[in-house]
Motif scaffolding. Structure first.
Motif, PDB file in Angstrom:
ATOM      1  N   GLY A 173      49.783  88.351  23.222  1.00  0.00           N
ATOM      2  CA  GLY A 173      49.741  88.635  24.713  1.00  0.00           C
ATOM      3  C   GLY A 173      49.630  87.485  25.531  1.00  0.00           C
ATOM      4  N   THR A 174      49.472  87.868  26.874  1.00  0.00           N
ATOM      5  CA  THR A 174      49.308  86.729  27.892  1.00  0.00           C
ATOM      6  C   THR A 174      48.327  85.944  27.579  1.00  0.00           C
ATOM      7  OG1 THR A 174      50.420  88.299  29.531  1.00  0.00           O
ATOM      8  CG2 THR A 174      49.225  86.228  30.312  1.00  0.00           C
ATOM      9  N   ASP A 175      47.238  86.317  27.082  1.00  0.00           N
ATOM     10  CA  ASP A 175      45.815  85.495  27.139  1.00  0.00           C
ATOM     11  C   ASP A 175      45.565  85.341  25.451  1.00  0.00           C
ATOM     12  OD1 ASP A 175      43.599  83.885  28.161  1.00  0.00           O
ATOM     13  OD2 ASP A 175      42.419  85.674  28.243  1.00  0.00           O
ATOM     14  N   TYR A 176      46.259  85.407  24.491  1.00  0.00           N
ATOM     15  CA  TYR A 176      45.889  85.383  23.219  1.00  0.00           C
ATOM     16  C   TYR A 176      45.380  84.242  22.651  1.00  0.00           C
ATOM     17  CZ  TYR A 176      49.670  82.883  21.086  1.00  0.00           C
ATOM     18  OH  TYR A 176      50.555  81.726  20.894  1.00  0.00           O
ATOM     19  N   TYR A 177      45.855  82.915  23.373  1.00  0.00           N
ATOM     20  CA  TYR A 177      45.652  81.842  22.914  1.00  0.00           C
ATOM     21  C   TYR A 177      44.025  81.400  22.579  1.00  0.00           C
ATOM     22  CZ  TYR A 177      50.026  80.682  24.986  1.00  0.00           C
ATOM     23  OH  TYR A 177      51.345  80.856  25.441  1.00  0.00           O
ATOM     24  N   SER A 178      43.258  81.593  23.480  1.00  0.00           N
ATOM     25  CA  SER A 178      41.748  81.427  23.216  1.00  0.00           C
ATOM     26  C   SER A 178      40.961  82.648  22.999  1.00  0.00           C
ATOM     27  CB  SER A 178      41.238  80.334  24.396  1.00  0.00           C
ATOM     28  OG  SER A 178      41.287  81.460  25.504  1.00  0.00           O
ATOM     29  N   SER A 179      41.579  83.669  22.732  1.00  0.00           N
ATOM     30  CA  SER A 179      41.022  84.910  22.572  1.00  0.00           C
ATOM     31  C   SER A 179      40.429  85.251  21.138  1.00  0.00           C
ATOM     32  CB  SER A 179      41.724  86.262  23.161  1.00  0.00           C
ATOM     33  OG  SER A 179      42.114  85.939  24.226  1.00  0.00           O
TER      34      SER A 179
END
Length: 200
Positions: A173-179
């Motif tokens: 999703g849009t914010d998966y990188y650092s999640s």
């Protein structure tokens, strides 16, 4: 180019009301990350625990004055902000009536390079401004550093850690990188508490 992305993420006001009132009903603290006076005024009406001000709004004096006058704690992002801007923002918030300001340092990229973590700045901010310090961790959730960087921040004096959570990183999703996924997030919190205890 990002407008359509953010537009698709936008929630109707009624959803925000439901989200915040339900969270509060379950005993959660709710800090609203507001961008501009309009969103701050709407969120203020829902009586959150406090507010978070993004680094891009640190020079936004009218917003700082409004949020500070609400008499609630404020998390002030300081990543990429120079010392003079931090000092002026702190003065504005305090003069307006903010009872507590926590400086949160960290650079947000997708994801943030380990070299941009700048953990030594946490100690410098705490010493210079005599305020509690937090750390916004945005390193790649798949990187080995995701498993130890936040705990180094705790050792460097961070009293608060910002960590993103998602239902399923594999969905990209849009914010998966650092999640983190929920199970990863749970272990992260446990380890952060252990790091606190280890410091004594």
């Amino acid at each position: 180019t990002k407008y359509s992305v953010f537009k698709n993420l936008e929630m109707p006001w009624e959803s925000w009301e439901t989200l915040i009132t339900t969270s509060k009903a379950h005993g959660m603290d709710v800090f609203c990350d507001v961008f501009g006076l309009e969103s701050a005024e709407k969120m203020m009406a829902l009586e959150p625990t406090g507010f978070k001000i993004h680094a891009s709004d640190v020079p936004n004096t009218p917003l700082l004055e409004y949020v500070g006058a609400g008499g609630m704690p404020v998390f002030l992002s300081s990543g990429g902000v120079n010392w003079v801007e931090v000092a002026e923002a702190l003065d504005t918030l305090r003069a307006a009536g903010a009872p507590l300001v926590v400086l949160i340092n960290g650079i947000q990229r997708y994801p943030t390079d380990l070299n941009d973590s700048d953990l030594l700045r946490l100690t410098a901010l705490a010493e210079r401004f005599d305020v509690p310090i937090g750390y916004a961790d945005h390193v790649d959730g798949d990187a080995p550093a995701a498993g130890w960087l936040p705990y180094m921040a705790v050792a460097a004096g961070a009293r608060l850690i910002e960590k993103h959570i998602t239902l399923d990183r594999s969905m990209k999703g849009t914010d998966y990188y650092s999640s983190l996924n929920p199970d990863e997030f749970s272990r992260f919190v446990e380890s952060a508490r252990e790091a606190e205890r280890a410091l004594g």
